[in-house]
Design an enzyme around this catalytic site. Sequence first.
Site, PDB file in Angstrom:
ATOM      1  N   PRO A  47     -15.156  -8.024   5.205  1.00  6.31           N
ATOM      2  CA  PRO A  47     -14.997  -9.015   4.207  1.00  6.31           C
ATOM      3  C   PRO A  47     -14.591  -8.601   2.882  1.00  6.31           C
ATOM      4  O   PRO A  47     -13.612  -9.234   2.412  1.00  6.31           O
ATOM      5  CB  PRO A  47     -16.588  -9.850   4.202  1.00  6.31           C
ATOM      6  CG  PRO A  47     -17.158  -9.565   5.557  1.00  6.31           C
ATOM      7  CD  PRO A  47     -16.649  -8.067   5.939  1.00  6.31           C
ATOM      8  N   GLU A 103      -2.374  -5.054  10.293  1.00  5.46           N
ATOM      9  CA  GLU A 103      -2.239  -3.672  10.276  1.00  5.46           C
ATOM     10  C   GLU A 103      -1.661  -3.261   8.929  1.00  5.46           C
ATOM     11  O   GLU A 103      -0.854  -2.307   8.733  1.00  5.46           O
ATOM     12  CB  GLU A 103      -1.185  -3.393  11.225  1.00  5.46           C
ATOM     13  CG  GLU A 103      -1.644  -3.717  12.828  1.00  5.46           C
ATOM     14  CD  GLU A 103      -1.660  -2.375  13.801  1.00  5.46           C
ATOM     15  OE1 GLU A 103      -1.416  -1.376  13.526  1.00  5.46           O
ATOM     16  OE2 GLU A 103      -2.160  -2.774  14.821  1.00  5.46           O
ATOM     17  N   GLY A 104      -2.360  -3.728   7.816  1.00 11.03           N
ATOM     18  CA  GLY A 104      -1.652  -3.411   6.378  1.00 11.03           C
ATOM     19  C   GLY A 104      -0.864  -4.358   5.953  1.00 11.03           C
ATOM     20  O   GLY A 104       0.131  -4.492   6.807  1.00 11.03           O
ATOM     21  N   THR A 105      -0.992  -5.011   5.072  1.00  9.54           N
ATOM     22  CA  THR A 105      -0.025  -5.950   4.746  1.00  9.54           C
ATOM     23  C   THR A 105       1.288  -5.309   4.249  1.00  9.54           C
ATOM     24  O   THR A 105       1.392  -4.327   3.727  1.00  9.54           O
ATOM     25  CB  THR A 105      -0.552  -6.825   3.272  1.00  9.54           C
ATOM     26  OG1 THR A 105      -0.606  -5.936   2.394  1.00  9.54           O
ATOM     27  CG2 THR A 105      -1.813  -7.430   3.501  1.00  9.54           C
ATOM     28  N   GLN A 142       2.823  -5.710   1.523  1.00 10.63           N
ATOM     29  CA  GLN A 142       2.684  -5.276   0.105  1.00 10.63           C
ATOM     30  C   GLN A 142       2.213  -3.818   0.123  1.00 10.63           C
ATOM     31  O   GLN A 142       2.629  -2.873  -0.433  1.00 10.63           O
ATOM     32  CB  GLN A 142       1.818  -6.059  -0.684  1.00 10.63           C
ATOM     33  CG  GLN A 142       2.354  -7.340  -1.099  1.00 10.63           C
ATOM     34  CD  GLN A 142       2.490  -8.323   0.040  1.00 10.63           C
ATOM     35  OE1 GLN A 142       1.746  -8.542   0.872  1.00 10.63           O
ATOM     36  NE2 GLN A 142       3.761  -8.935  -0.218  1.00 10.63           N
TER      37      GLN A 142
END
Lengths: 386, 390
Positions: A125, A356-358, A360
């Site tokens: 979270p 899987e990782g933004t 950005q």
Amino acid sequence: MDLESPEQQAVRAAARKFVANNIIPRADEFDKSGEFHEYLLEAAKASKIFTMAIPTEYSGLGYDARTQALVLEEWGYGCAGMGTTLAASILSMEAVLIAGNDEQKRRYFAPMLNTEIGAFGLTEPDAGSDVGAGTTTAAREGDGYRINGAKCWITNGGVASVYVIFALTDVLKGTKGLSAFIVERDRSGFIIGDKEHKLGLRSSNTVYFELKDVHVPVVNLLGHEGDGMKIAMKTLDTARPAIAALAVGLAQRCLDECVEHLHRRFPHKPFPGQTLQFKLADMQIQVDAARQFVRHTMALRDAGMPFARESAISKTLCTDMAMTVSTQAVRLMGSYGYTSELGKFMRDAKVMQIYEGTNQIQRLVISRAVLAPTPKAVPLSSAGAS
Amino acid sequence: MNFDLTETQQEASQRAHMFARTYLDGIAYDLDRCGVLPKATLDALAIHDFFGLLVPKASGGVGAGFINHILVIEAFSRSCPAIASILNNHALAVHAIAQWGSDAQKQHYLPSLATGRRLGALAIHEHGPSLGIGPDALLASCRDDGFTLTGTKAFVRNAGAADLYVAFATLEPVAKNPSLTAFLIDAHTPGLTIGPRLDTMGLKGCPVAHLIFETVAVSRDALLGIESGGSAIVDRLLSLGSVAEAAQSVGIGRAAVKHAADFAEKRVQFGQPIATLQAIQTLLAEAATDCHLAWLGIQRASQLVEDGGAFEVDAAMVKTFVGRFGAKMLIDAIQVEGGLGISESKPFGVDGTMPLARLFRDMAGTLLLDAPGDFPDTLIAKSITCTGKP
Ligand SMILES: Cc1cc2nc3c(=O)[nH]c(=O)nc-3n(C[C@H](O)[C@H](O)[C@H](O)COP(=O)(O)OP(=O)(O)OC[C@H]3O[C@@H](n4cnc5c(N)ncnc54)[C@H](O)[C@@H]3O)c2cc1C
């Protein structure tokens, strides 16, 4: 020249057939219900496709990266949600391939040979992009570790039988205290929570789960204590282009649906006006360029060359492209797009820009590589002097 | 040059925002799930006079003007774009009667439509490549005492809920360049059936269905305007619709940017609220800029409508602009919220529901190009090139 080997062509043809028979006819139904597509695992059993990333010495199909991308592209063409189930299972396997020893690989891959699936539990979270902010702990206890904490947004989290889970073995060391563990589903204290209802990739199972005093033996530690961050990053580098391949398939499907619709609606008019023609051309330009970049990334990986930068670029390029192309397709098809399954592709693409990782975070990685102090080009001023 | 709203317009805008917060915020989530419009909401809209904004006072309406209508659409769209869509379709149908109806038609139809006792809808689109062409185009044949209509009107919004349809048909025998004729069709007219409700991606509270006409006989009284005069009506309604839909997308965009900005101030990653990251600021700033510039264009086009001037090119420009940036506003707003942005329910650790996924789908439903090949670019280009000039 044929860029795909005869073996690759055969794999693509088989994947296309599988997708046409098993995925396309039911994608809409599972998108609507948001239920997990259990049936697909059964259907995929014969082909063993869920083992395509497992080396042949462990009885998997042992496809190289380029061949895996062909399969994923076809699955993305059918349903990126179902494709995500496959990609996320492979993601968890990559962690074991990267950091596991022979015994761990054997153990982790065994259920996969029976078309069970895996999950990769990193996000929490309060630790999304900031992986180091996780608070799940693994305390050394006797012959093993006691894991406590919670993970969220975990793909396959409610349907996997084995997991790779990240937890802090040394809270004081921050990311240097992060370690990776194999955790089997049936361990006590492993509590699967509610499923997320999502905008897209709806049939892909995404859950929150808790680990309450879950005991794992020492042999479940991947690599050494403190290797977790390195393993996570390397695993994600390896797995990201899989998402890119799904996105390419998704975008190609949108384009094909658009063309199909135009032919249906304008049977006597093979060419619509230039505005529309050029929009279609723009879509194809983007899809084709993106597809080639995925191939390039996979070729680097197969050749054993560095590809972290290309991995980040391919994920960003392809998922952004899929977002653009799917949005364009829905808009061009007007009410037909808005009342058909085409809207699904747009919803699916949106999620792919985040997981899987933004995109950005990918740009952070890419810009660091761009700005790294290793000048490749000859400075303009000195170029003129020679 | 004055960009400010008049005092009356400001009040109208405030009333609309207040109404949206009081009556629409609370129903938006459930309406998106179940698609059934609550009677209480319709009653509230009627009590607060939102159905008669474009109806002249003399015909029992509010006569508030187009700018006021736009302000309401924008305000409602921030809370519940589906309601804005229902209201807008109704308002355009009502406007057609107020503008082109005979005195008898106005007297007969407008009072009940203006007070919301009856709901209106527009039936314009067809399955064929263009209106009047295609196997199931809506054709009207002349009889002694009226017309018989046969065919299908596609993707009609408010279908099923509406009591009255303004439907456009092509007169038989179909000419080489068919022109349209407008008819007022009561929902209960024998021979008219409403097809099954279509599953839409967004704006789920606003029903969409095909209307099937099987030798629907109507008298000459049903004719709106003159025979073959329907094309001009359609053009105007679509242009007005472009402006209203742009206002709808700005309302959606603004709600999304606001939600994402609030989220960004609270979400901490890497030890700081993500709102402090330039990458996040850029996403929010670009979306806010697009909303702002679109709104200026919308205001200008609406003013032209109210002044009775030519507004079609402005409307087309506004449509082009939101077509380019509308979807991006939501794509980026969701991006700011990361995983939580795509949640369709009450995700772990959040009080209440997350709205951006719904607004993303609503935005897609707002930006459709429904007339194939009829891009707003074409109209704009014609206005600035010699070939297009008369
Ligand atoms: C469908 C789905 C499936 C998933 N599956 C898995 C899974 O199997 N396993 C798993 O471990 N995780 C999974 N995830 C989690 C996913 O990887 C995270 O959602 C993602 O990393 C982003 O984290 P977040 O959602 O907390 O967003 P946040 O990290 O809170 O980001 C919010 C916004 O801030 C931006 N941001 C954050 N930090 C920076 C920065 N330094 N610079 C610029 N911008 C920044 C982000 O780009 C984003 O726009 C899944 C997520 C989804 C939605």
